[in-house]
Design a protein around this motif. Structure first.
Motif, PDB file in Angstrom:
ATOM      1  N   ASP A   1       0.827  -1.207   0.000  1.00 22.95           N
ATOM      2  CA  ASP A   1       0.000   0.000   0.000  1.00 22.95           C
ATOM      3  C   ASP A   1       0.864   1.262   0.000  1.00 22.95           C
ATOM      4  OD1 ASP A   1      -2.409  -1.304  -0.143  1.00 22.95           O
ATOM      5  OD2 ASP A   1      -2.870  -1.144   1.999  1.00 22.95           O
TER       6      ASP A   1
ATOM      7  N   ILE B   1       1.831   1.728  -3.601  1.00 23.94           N
ATOM      8  CA  ILE B   1       0.686   2.209  -4.376  1.00 23.94           C
ATOM      9  C   ILE B   1       0.424   3.682  -4.072  1.00 23.94           C
ATOM     10  CG2 ILE B   1      -1.805   1.942  -4.732  1.00 23.94           C
ATOM     11  CD1 ILE B   1      -0.027  -0.328  -5.911  1.00 23.94           C
TER      12      ILE B   1
ATOM     13  N   THR C   1      -5.624   0.464  -6.069  1.00 25.15           N
ATOM     14  CA  THR C   1      -4.533  -0.418  -6.490  1.00 25.15           C
ATOM     15  C   THR C   1      -4.650  -0.775  -7.968  1.00 25.15           C
ATOM     16  OG1 THR C   1      -4.411  -1.312  -4.246  1.00 25.15           O
ATOM     17  CG2 THR C   1      -3.325  -2.580  -5.976  1.00 25.15           C
TER      18      THR C   1
ATOM     19  N   CYS D   1      -1.437  -5.806  -6.950  1.00 26.09           N
ATOM     20  CA  CYS D   1      -2.774  -5.835  -7.548  1.00 26.09           C
ATOM     21  C   CYS D   1      -3.335  -7.255  -7.577  1.00 26.09           C
ATOM     22  CB  CYS D   1      -2.706  -5.247  -8.959  1.00 26.09           C
ATOM     23  SG  CYS D   1      -4.320  -5.101  -9.755  1.00 26.09           S
TER      24      CYS D   1
ATOM     25  N   LYS E   1      -4.505  -8.335  -4.052  1.00 26.52           N
ATOM     26  CA  LYS E   1      -5.810  -7.792  -3.660  1.00 26.52           C
ATOM     27  C   LYS E   1      -6.937  -8.400  -4.488  1.00 26.52           C
ATOM     28  CE  LYS E   1      -4.534  -3.505  -1.410  1.00 26.52           C
ATOM     29  NZ  LYS E   1      -4.622  -2.034  -1.380  1.00 26.52           N
TER      30      LYS E   1
END
Length: 246
Positions: free
Chosen positions: A110, A113, A167, A232, A235
């Motif tokens: 995170d 990102i 993301t 990505c 998630k």
């Protein structure tokens, strides 16, 4: 190359061929569509046997990322890869992101990102920022970078759909820059809305972060976009398992 067991990459074994395509192509091809001089996927028996059925040899793909990560450190010829957590730490260090090395992998991803999203906003024309806020239904106090980033940071911390959407937008943008095309996933209507401003020509360039990894050397040109795509994919699987329709 060989894959060293890595708890943070084992989930790749659950990805489909189409999901793994983006990661494989970042590792195989440069931004001009030419095969990377150091890539070893396409010369492997697995690639020759299965071609683009990437899920058949996901460990080979993961091992290639580990190998590139090993090449981004001081000893370019140490001959073995490193765990993904170390690859990600190196990427964050190179682009000067403040983070806790003991944080879990999702938190670190995170941070990556967030950094790229922030750089996107700095170079984005105001009308594009306004379009982005509307598409993502962000609750902001203004359309400046700082106000938007406050909403983005809150969304990433909270998790859920907004975190996934942020993301995907970053990964899509990175894929456009590195592969010349967007992601080969994301069919959910809400995601498509969030990505609508990226569907056409890019129209502006992110300068800071790409200059940083160009200076850092050829391995960084692979490990940074690869880490974004891994984030990505992680998630994507998390939300698939939670019953979220992608």
């Amino acid at each position: 190359m060989s894959y060293t067991y890595d708890a943070d990459l084992e989930f790749l074994g659950e990805c489909t061929d189409e999901q793994l395509r983006n990661l494989a192509e970042v590792l195989i091809y440069d931004k001009d569509g030419e095969k990377r001089f150091t890539e070893s996927i396409t010369t492997s028996d697995e690639y020759k046997t299965y071609g683009r059925r990437y899920s058949k040899y996901w460990k080979l793909i993961a091992g290639e990322l580990q190998e590139f990560g090993g090449n981004s450190f001081v000893n370019l010829f140490r001959g073995n890869g490193v765990k993904y957590d170390e690859v990600l730490n190196d990427v964050l260090d190179k682009i000067k992101v403040s983070y806790n090395k003991s944080s879990n992998i999702l938190t670190k991803e995170d941070k990556l990102i967030e950094k790229i999203f922030s750089d996107m906003l700095k170079d984005m024309p105001e009308e594009k920022r306004m379009e982005l806020v509307k598409d993502m239904d962000l609750k902001v106090t203004g359309f400046g970078s700082q106000a938007i980033m406050a909403a983005v940071q809150a969304g990433l911390r909270a998790g859920g759909f907004l975190s996934y959407q942020i993301t995907v937008i970053v990964a899509n943008y990175v894929a456009r820059l590195v592969l010349g095309r967007g992601l080969t996933l994301a069919t959910n209507a809400a995601l498509t809305r969030g990505l609508s401003f990226l569907i056409g020509p890019i129209g502006w360039a992110v300068t800071g972060i790409w200059t940083a990894f160009d200076i850092a050397g050829p391995a960084m040109r692979v490990t940074l976009p690869a880490s974004v795509i891994v984030a990505c994919l992680r998630k994507t699987l998390i939300y698939q398992k939670s019953g979220f329709k992608i």
